[in-house]
Design an enzyme around this catalytic site. Structure first.
Site, PDB file in Angstrom:
ATOM      1  N   ARG A  71       0.825  -1.214   0.000  1.00  0.00           N
ATOM      2  CA  ARG A  71       0.000   0.000   0.000  1.00  0.00           C
ATOM      3  C   ARG A  71       0.859   1.264   0.000  1.00  0.00           C
ATOM      4  O   ARG A  71       0.420   2.307  -0.462  1.00  0.00           O
ATOM      5  CB  ARG A  71      -0.915   0.024   1.222  1.00  0.00           C
ATOM      6  CG  ARG A  71      -1.704  -1.245   1.460  1.00  0.00           C
ATOM      7  CD  ARG A  71      -2.576  -1.654   0.300  1.00  0.00           C
ATOM      8  NE  ARG A  71      -3.370  -2.829   0.638  1.00  0.00           N
ATOM      9  CZ  ARG A  71      -3.844  -3.695  -0.252  1.00  0.00           C
ATOM     10  NH1 ARG A  71      -3.597  -3.511  -1.543  1.00  0.00           N
ATOM     11  NH2 ARG A  71      -4.550  -4.722   0.131  1.00  0.00           N
TER      12      ARG A  71
ATOM     13  N   LYS B  37      -0.476 -15.460   6.813  1.00  0.00           N
ATOM     14  CA  LYS B  37      -1.768 -15.676   6.152  1.00  0.00           C
ATOM     15  C   LYS B  37      -1.600 -16.617   4.959  1.00  0.00           C
ATOM     16  O   LYS B  37      -0.497 -16.743   4.437  1.00  0.00           O
ATOM     17  CB  LYS B  37      -2.373 -14.333   5.726  1.00  0.00           C
ATOM     18  CG  LYS B  37      -1.492 -13.495   4.777  1.00  0.00           C
ATOM     19  CD  LYS B  37      -2.059 -12.102   4.605  1.00  0.00           C
ATOM     20  CE  LYS B  37      -1.267 -11.324   3.568  1.00  0.00           C
ATOM     21  NZ  LYS B  37      -1.704  -9.926   3.441  1.00  0.00           N
ATOM     22  N   HIS B  38      -2.665 -17.354   4.578  1.00  0.00           N
ATOM     23  CA  HIS B  38      -4.055 -17.350   4.997  1.00  0.00           C
ATOM     24  C   HIS B  38      -4.376 -18.767   5.472  1.00  0.00           C
ATOM     25  O   HIS B  38      -4.449 -19.677   4.650  1.00  0.00           O
ATOM     26  CB  HIS B  38      -4.971 -16.972   3.859  1.00  0.00           C
ATOM     27  CG  HIS B  38      -4.588 -15.707   3.126  1.00  0.00           C
ATOM     28  ND1 HIS B  38      -3.595 -15.669   2.169  1.00  0.00           N
ATOM     29  CD2 HIS B  38      -5.078 -14.446   3.224  1.00  0.00           C
ATOM     30  CE1 HIS B  38      -3.500 -14.436   1.692  1.00  0.00           C
ATOM     31  NE2 HIS B  38      -4.386 -13.675   2.313  1.00  0.00           N
TER      32      HIS B  38
ATOM     33  N   HIS C  83     -11.556 -13.041  -3.061  1.00  0.00           N
ATOM     34  CA  HIS C  83     -12.161 -11.714  -3.178  1.00  0.00           C
ATOM     35  C   HIS C  83     -13.413 -11.771  -4.043  1.00  0.00           C
ATOM     36  O   HIS C  83     -14.308 -10.934  -3.909  1.00  0.00           O
ATOM     37  CB  HIS C  83     -11.167 -10.724  -3.795  1.00  0.00           C
ATOM     38  CG  HIS C  83     -10.009 -10.396  -2.914  1.00  0.00           C
ATOM     39  ND1 HIS C  83      -8.884 -11.177  -2.874  1.00  0.00           N
ATOM     40  CD2 HIS C  83      -9.807  -9.386  -2.041  1.00  0.00           C
ATOM     41  CE1 HIS C  83      -8.018 -10.653  -2.010  1.00  0.00           C
ATOM     42  NE2 HIS C  83      -8.557  -9.575  -1.489  1.00  0.00           N
TER      43      HIS C  83
ATOM     44  N   ASP D  67      -9.817 -12.670   7.444  1.00  0.00           N
ATOM     45  CA  ASP D  67      -9.724 -11.848   6.250  1.00  0.00           C
ATOM     46  C   ASP D  67     -10.998 -11.008   6.184  1.00  0.00           C
ATOM     47  O   ASP D  67     -11.949 -11.237   6.934  1.00  0.00           O
ATOM     48  CB  ASP D  67      -9.558 -12.743   5.017  1.00  0.00           C
ATOM     49  CG  ASP D  67      -8.747 -12.080   3.903  1.00  0.00           C
ATOM     50  OD1 ASP D  67      -8.627 -10.840   3.917  1.00  0.00           O
ATOM     51  OD2 ASP D  67      -8.237 -12.796   3.025  1.00  0.00           O
TER      52      ASP D  67
END
Length: 369
Positions: A80, A172-173, A185, A257
């Site tokens: 990010r 993760k995951h 997603h 999540d």
């Protein structure tokens, strides 16, 4: 029940929320006042290093209490924080190809350095999924390796580097997203492997992570036929309590999540997923987009406790783990922005660049410690 009640605040503490924009809006301010554990920031929330640091500072000051700020900063395509003065890290597959545990730990320290500089407390990294399926649309080069032992070894090293630098890690995951052919997603993936295969491949890195006593793990919104057919791992008591807690011995924070991902939201209400997830063993839920959905999930958990469906002891257990993570990693608002790009930081970045171009990074690495 009124948001001001003690039970409401206790249940709100099991949630970490996302929000739109680069400022604290009225919905977020209200959720903060009512006790949510923290906030997760995405691309939509971050700007320059200075802008991001200012937002993190404002969130911590506005909360007036330990308020955990998290982000997905893995390296490669999931990062990010991008652009100067942040270091552009390669995908973890490249780090895995080096096979250097010390280098992985230094990458973790570098991530922690940069995240702390702008105000983050928790990084949702490393990926512990094993790269066993070339057709996987969501993991791929985010994984260290096709070898489960290597994924565990390097993932633990990177996580140790993060935590040594004052930032909580999150593997993760769980129990493993590496061999799926669809993206959670967008849809609900399914793995048909038997338990023997899961123990031989998917669970190996998580076992290493649990043994190392690291801060947290994130659940996968994936169906595992061998564990609890028809129930996503995020909501599976057999997967989370039976395998992770009892068999692997993990006692850190277990975070879901995002419950607004289609793997959950297209099949369950987010509110029901939060209730079932709490019963399964999740300590903290990510609900990353809509304030009305966030409120609805908190209210559903409150009602489930009031009715006796969710034992109050389960909330207390989650608080114990969340308190321990906050005691170690929740940092006050502080001005560390000037530490980005200092000489030691540049030397470490140079060492990383050398490592991934095939040059021997040892001398530069050691000089930067």
């Amino acid at each position: 029940m009124s948001p001001a009640s003690a039970l409401y605040r206790d249940c709100a503490r099991l949630f970490m929320v996302g929000f739109p924009g680069t400022r604290i809006d009225a919905d977020l301010a209200s959720l903060m006042d009512d006790g949510v554990y923290g906030a997760i920031l995405f691309k939509r929330n971050v700007g320059t290093a200075q802008e991001t640091a200012a937002l993190c500072h404002d969130l911590k000051v506005r909360a007036g209490r330990p308020f955990i700020l998290s982000v997905d900063q893995e390296g490669g395509r999931v990062a990010r924080l991008r652009g100067e003065p942040f270091t552009a890290l390669p995908p973890m597959r490249e780090l895995g190809q080096r096979g250097d545990e010390a280098l992985a730990e230094r990458v973790g320290r570098l991530l922690a350095h940069e995240l702390r500089a702008v105000g983050f407390d928790w990084d949702f990294a490393p990926v512990l999924d094993v790269d066993t399926n070339p057709a996987n649309p969501v993991i791929g080069d985010r994984s260290f390796s096709r070898d489960p032992e290597e994924v565990g070894r390097l993932g633990v090293a990177l996580a140790r580097g993060l935590e040594a630098g004052g930032v909580a890690s999150c593997g993760k995951h769980f129990p493993g997203h590496g061999d799926t052919t669809t993206d959670s997603h967008l849809t609900l993936p399914r793995l048909p492997h038997d338990l023997e295969r899961l123990r031989r491949v998917e669970l190996v890195p998580f076992q290493a992570f649990a043994k190392a006593g690291l801060a947290s793990l994130m659940t996968a919104h994936v169906l595992f036929d061998a564990l609890e057919p028809g129930v996503p791992a995020t909501m599976s008591h057999r997967a989370l309590h039976g395998i992770l807690r009892q068999e692997l011995g993990f006692d850190g924070v277990l975070v879901s999540d995002d419950l607004e991902m289609k793997a959950i939201a297209d099949h369950y209400s987010v509110a029901e997923a939060a209730v079932q997830g709490t019963l399964a063993g999740v300590d903290l839920f990510l609900v990353c987009h809509r304030a009305d959905v966030q409120r609805g999930a908190i209210e559903a958990l409150v009602k489930a406790v009031e009715s006796g469906r969710v034992p109050r002891e389960r909330i207390t257990e989650a608080h114990r783990r969340l308190d321990a993570l906050a005691a170690r990693f929740a940092h006050p608002a502080e001005d560390r922005l000037a530490t980005l790009g200092d000489s030691a930081h540049r030397a470490l970045a140079q060492g990383l660049a050398s490592a991934f171009t095939g040059k021997d990074p040892t001398e530069v690495m050691l000089a930067s410690r």
